[in-house]
Design an enzyme around this catalytic site. Structure first.
Site, PDB file in Angstrom:
ATOM      1  N   SER A 186       0.788  -1.226   0.000  1.00 34.56           N
ATOM      2  CA  SER A 186       0.000   0.000   0.000  1.00 34.56           C
ATOM      3  C   SER A 186       0.819   1.274   0.000  1.00 34.56           C
ATOM      4  CB  SER A 186      -0.943   0.009   1.206  1.00 34.56           C
ATOM      5  OG  SER A 186      -0.221  -0.063   2.419  1.00 34.56           O
ATOM      6  N   HIS A 214      -5.875  -3.767  -1.591  1.00 37.58           N
ATOM      7  CA  HIS A 214      -5.655  -2.717  -2.593  1.00 37.58           C
ATOM      8  C   HIS A 214      -5.693  -3.273  -4.009  1.00 37.58           C
ATOM      9  CE1 HIS A 214      -4.780   0.762  -0.033  1.00 37.58           C
ATOM     10  NE2 HIS A 214      -4.263  -0.111   0.816  1.00 37.58           N
ATOM     11  N   LYS A 243     -12.479  -0.218   0.620  1.00 37.52           N
ATOM     12  CA  LYS A 243     -11.756   0.472  -0.450  1.00 37.52           C
ATOM     13  C   LYS A 243     -12.594   0.467  -1.729  1.00 37.52           C
ATOM     14  CE  LYS A 243      -7.266  -0.122   1.723  1.00 37.52           C
ATOM     15  NZ  LYS A 243      -7.789  -0.490   3.047  1.00 37.52           N
TER      16      LYS A 243
END
Length: 397
Positions: A186, A214, A243
């Site tokens: 990340s 991610h 996310k």
């Protein structure tokens, strides 16, 4: 007797030291919904620091799905899963996750931090070993610390070092070995070498675990993640709804049926945390429906990331290479990085400076993040602001 005054003085001294080193983190109050543009202190700001990769954080379809789930299933569960906290929609979401990721089953957690925090202790004993990438997320690091397995660490994405650590674990007599890695790191925006990892896992009989926070939703075919993008299979996947999948909260682990079944019995964050509220579950179910058909959003996200990287490079900024929507602008000094973020704030750009202990000392950066919700005009506005701030502070010549 406890010296409360002395304790508080020590805490205050540590806070003062953080401030003196330029390491204090400050929160900004957003007035309204998360999005590409938002309001802070009455000012409209362009948001370049959210994990809102597909722009779904305020999508009307997810808001409607959350509202419908509250109408049908209530506001909160007031219980853990095994007492009276499991609704039909919880199991529907777990089945949806498993099907999307090509796994046998999945289990929900309050956050992916909890998923990673509970998986190692539940599955491994002192007879086993964990081999973990050096740049793994803090949740993996903490989860490994909580289990009794032997711990080995390999240099980031270094397959030669990974093999050396696997050999060491085998030579030490480990019963089972689990390789743990982020799918995308990340702070850097670089992808794990899953082809190399799975090849070595097969050679040494190791189990593989990938945190795909991610990546899920926008990396690989239909957004199925880094393993799908690399054309390999891994044994266990962890991920989040916080996310690309709507940006709310909640995490999961997906994998073989026996693994999921044992986690339901032994994973402490699952056993001792309230079940996810119906609104989050309902919206997450809708998010998977959207994501499967969101090739247009994924294409726009990729174009935005390529355009942004090219623009920053042309201006002369120091970037970490890659193609992921995480685009770190390397500054080096923590104080300068925070000054740079403030200079951008004055120009209507919301970014965050990252510095020790989140990243190594001397590697402070502005971690920019692209979203499908950003327009080309937004990016051009941001590039002009970066150029002006860079010249003002001497980051650019």
């Amino acid at each position: 007797m406890t010296d409360v005054a002395g304790f508080l003085a020590d805490v205050g001294g540590r806070l003062a030291a953080l401030e003196a080193e330029g390491l204090t983190k400050r929160e900004r109050l957003i007035e309204g919904a998360q999005g590409a543009r938002l309001r802070i202190g009455g000012r409209e700001m362009l948001n370049l620091c959210a994990n809102n990769y597909l722009g779904l954080a305020n999508d009307p379809r997810l808001v409607a799905a959350a509202g419908a789930a509250m109408q049908s299933h209530g506001f909160g569960m007031a219980s853990v899963r095994f007492i009276c906290g499991t609704q039909d929609i919880h199991r529907s979401l777990e089945a949806r996750i498993a099907g999307f990721l090509g796994m046998q089953d999945a289990i929900l957690f309050a956050a992916c931090f909890d998923a990673n925090g509970g998986v190692f202790e539940a599955l491994l004993t002192e007879a086993d070993a964990v081999v973990s990438d050096s740049l793994n997320h803090a949740s993996i690091i903490d989860g490994v610390r909580l289990c009794k397995a032997a711990r080995y660490r390999f240099a980031n994405n270094n397959m030669a070092d990974l093999e050396a650590q696997l050999q060491a674990a085998r030579q030490a007599g480990a019963r089972f070995i689990l390789i743990a890695t982020d799918g995308v790191f990340s702070m850097d925006g670089t992808a794990a070498d899953l082809a190399g990892i799975t090849r070595l896992a097969g050679r040494y009989g190791a189990v593989t675990l990938v945190d795909d926070c991610h990546a899920t939703g926008f990396v690989g075919p239909q957004g199925r993640g880094t393993a799908a993008a690399a054309g390999v299979r891994v044994d266990i996947l962890t991920g989040t709804f916080g996310k690309a999948l709507g940006g709310a909260l909640g995490g999961y682990i997906a994998g073989p049926q026996p693994v999921i079944d044992l986690l339901r019995q032994r994973a402490r964050p699952y056993l001792f945390s309230n079940a996810l509220p119906p609104a989050v579950v309902g919206a997450a179910l809708a998010a998977f429906d959207i994501v499967e058909g969101a090739d247009d959003l994924r294409a726009k996200l990729a174009k935005n990331a390529a355009y942004w990287r090219a623009g920053l490079t042309a201006l002369g900024f120091d970037l970490l290479p890659g193609s992921h929507p995480i685009v770190p602008v390397m500054i080096g000094d923590a104080v300068l990085a925070q000054a740079f973020a403030q200079a951008l704030d004055r120009r209507g750009i919301m970014v965050s400076a990252f510095f020790f202990p989140v990243v190594p000392r001397g590697a402070a950066r502005i971690r920019t993040q692209m979203s499908a919700g950003l327009s080309r005009a937004d990016l051009d506005f941001a590039l002009a602001a970066f150029a002006a701030a860079g010249k003002e502070l001497g980051v650019l010549a």
